[in-house]
Scaffold this motif. Structure first.
Motif, mmCIF file in Angstrom:
data_model
loop_
_atom_site.group_PDB
_atom_site.id
_atom_site.type_symbol
_atom_site.label_atom_id
_atom_site.label_comp_id
_atom_site.label_asym_id
_atom_site.label_seq_id
_atom_site.Cartn_x
_atom_site.Cartn_y
_atom_site.Cartn_z
ATOM 1 N N VAL A 119 10.336 34.835 -8.751
ATOM 2 C CA VAL A 119 11.766 35.552 -8.624
ATOM 3 C C VAL A 119 12.403 35.061 -7.443
ATOM 4 C CG1 VAL A 119 13.276 37.109 -9.118
ATOM 5 C CG2 VAL A 119 11.365 37.151 -10.650
ATOM 6 N N GLU A 123 15.770 33.105 -6.530
ATOM 7 C CA GLU A 123 16.459 34.065 -6.213
ATOM 8 C C GLU A 123 17.984 33.741 -5.688
ATOM 9 O OE1 GLU A 123 16.675 38.136 -3.339
ATOM 10 O OE2 GLU A 123 15.170 36.862 -3.164
ATOM 11 N N SER A 126 19.795 32.024 -9.413
ATOM 12 C CA SER A 126 19.732 33.209 -10.468
ATOM 13 C C SER A 126 20.546 34.417 -9.807
ATOM 14 C CB SER A 126 18.593 33.414 -11.117
ATOM 15 O OG SER A 126 17.771 34.238 -10.062
ATOM 16 N N MET A 128 19.187 37.131 -8.874
ATOM 17 C CA MET A 128 18.299 37.732 -9.424
ATOM 18 C C MET A 128 17.433 38.416 -8.146
ATOM 19 S SD MET A 128 15.617 37.875 -12.409
ATOM 20 C CE MET A 128 14.699 39.247 -13.206
ATOM 21 N N TRP A 323 19.998 35.841 -16.194
ATOM 22 C CA TRP A 323 18.610 36.009 -15.448
ATOM 23 C C TRP A 323 17.460 35.484 -16.556
ATOM 24 C CZ3 TRP A 323 18.896 41.844 -13.426
ATOM 25 C CH2 TRP A 323 19.935 41.728 -12.388
#
Length: 451
Positions: A119, A123, A126, A128, A323
């Motif tokens: 992730v 990051e 996205s 996220m 996401w």
């Protein structure tokens, strides 16, 4: 009305899942449970009607709430159920129990590390936050109930939509359990690795019993039905435990710092404590004869079926649409890693039922213990091995994962930095590997995939 509509639609999806399992040969051969099929239909239905702007009288948030409450109820029911004593070689059962539990703990520590790293790579593109990767093990290793529960705790600390992300992970995990597990089971049968596989009954494949196959299976009445129905009494016990669990949660909230907030928010654990207290009181007051074990088990099964289908229907793609591709990348990666870890260590526990253990472990680490048992049943339909017993007993070994979720909750609350949390998880993983060696459950290979 919102709750009743949610319950009604979930029931429709369960019935649809039964129909699909009975009529579609692919689903029969894959042994996909009705709750999963119904859940897939449900998630499609919920997101289509949402996209069309149709008011159906309920929403995904209601399903998230239902999942949280059902999970607490299922823990209460499980804790109220007496565990029968099983026969078997104690040494072998202990070996399997410890091995299964430690590998589960290993994945519980490793998967959030890997997911968070993935992730973090995406990051910026996205938007996220990397911390959402720390939800993966609650979903894959523990299932929809705990993913929703821990996601709710994350949201208390300000991480919006954490429950939706966690449940989305768990939904993909459930699908992965059967998409990978069933072909692996069939491959093992073809290669002669599964020694106890018989022919699966047609009734198991289609998922229901016709009139001629149905047997009289009575549940004992423990109360006079003219006074109170036995089923009503058992649900009343669950209600008493739930109220007591709320009281326990309020007491735990007085613990300073993130521990108090986290422990009070773990209603499923508080429900388990409450059930043990009620069970102990009933035994001390010589009232335990009022509880019927078989009926209690069926209540647990009822909560499990509805919990799964409601978990699917709780996922609102619109909320996490930006996401979703990251969630898919993480889920596919963790599925591969989980399979590799389970199939590596499963072949090295050191028992004649290592293949059955491998399948059970993989199913448990991508869904729930029932998912694992469902895979075991393919290769051991009559339960000649003690694998199902070991899967149940390994829950005690899983308590060794406590440091992992304490670290993650400390991170979510802001009490710990990301680097410290990552190092802590790495340290936990190292400890579990050492314990696998020390306990002798990481030994020589006992089976191979070649003929």
């Amino acid at each position: 009305m919102s709750f009743m509509m949610a319950f009604g639609l979930a029931s429709v999806m369960l019935c649809l899942g039964m129909l699909l399992r009975a009529k579609v040969s692919f689903f029969r051969k894959m042994l996909i449970p009705s709750s999963v099929l119904g859940g897939i239909a449900g998630i499609l239905f919920m997101n289509v009607v949402s996209g069309m702007g149709v008011d159906i009288g309920t929403n995904p948030e209601m399903y998230t709430t239902i999942v949280n409450h059902l999970f607490t109820i299922s823990f209460i029911s499980i804790s109220l159920t007496s565990t029968p004593k099983e026969s078997g070689t104690a040494k072998e059962v202990m070996r399997g129990t410890v091995g299964l539990g430690l590998v589960w703990c290993l994945l519980y520590a490793v998967t959030p590390l890997i997911a968070t790293l993935i992730v973090s790579i995406f990051e910026k593109s996205s938007n996220m936050n990397a911390i959402y990767g720390m939800l993966i093990q609650f979903a894959f290793c523990q299932g929809p109930g705990q993913s929703a529960a821990y996601g709710a705790i994350f949201e208390q600390y300000g991480w919006s939509h954490a429950s939706t992300v966690a449940i989305a992970f768990s939904v993909i995990g459930f699908i992965a359990a059967f998409l990978v597990g069933i072909p692996a089971a069939k491959f093992g049968i073809e290669r002669g690795i599964a020694k106890n596989c018989g022919k699966l009954d047609e009734s198991i494949l289609k998922g229901y019993l016709v009139r001629e196959e149905q047997k009289e299976y009575m549940v004992k009445d423990t109360t006079c039905n003219s006074n109170i129905e036995t089923l009503a009494f058992h649900f009343a016990l669950i209600g008493v435990c739930y109220v007591l669990a709320v009281g326990i949660a309020r007491i735990l909230a007085y613990i300073p710092g993130f521990l108090g907030t986290s422990m009070s928010g773990m209603m499923f654990m508080n429900g388990m404590y409450a059930a043990y207290i009620v069970k102990w009181l009933m035994k001390r007051l010589h009232l335990d004869f009022l509880q019927e074990n078989t009926l209690q088990s069926k209540i647990t099964g009822w909560t499990a079926d509805y919990l799964v289908v409601c978990a699917f229907m709780a996922v609102s793609v619109g909320i996490i649409k930006d996401w979703i591709w990251v969630i898919l990348v993480v889920s596919v990666t963790i599925t591969v890693i989980t399979a590799l870890v389970c199939f590596y260590f499963g072949a090295r526990f050191g028992g004649i039922n290592d293949f059955e253990r491998t399948l059970g472990l993989y199913g448990t680490c991508t869904g729930t213990v029932p998912s694992g048992i469902a895979l075991v049943r393919i290769v051991d339909p009559d339960f000649h091995t003690a694998t199902s017993v070991e899967l149940g007993a390994c829950n005690l070994v899983m308590l060794a994962s406590t440091p992992v979720y304490i670290i993650i909750l400390a991170l979510a609350s802001g009490s710990m930095e990301m680097l410290s949390a990552m190092l802590g998880l790495g340290g936990c993983a190292l400890v579990y590997l050492i314990l696998l060696k020390v306990t002798g459950t990481w030994g020589k290979k006992t089976y191979g995939w070649r003929k």
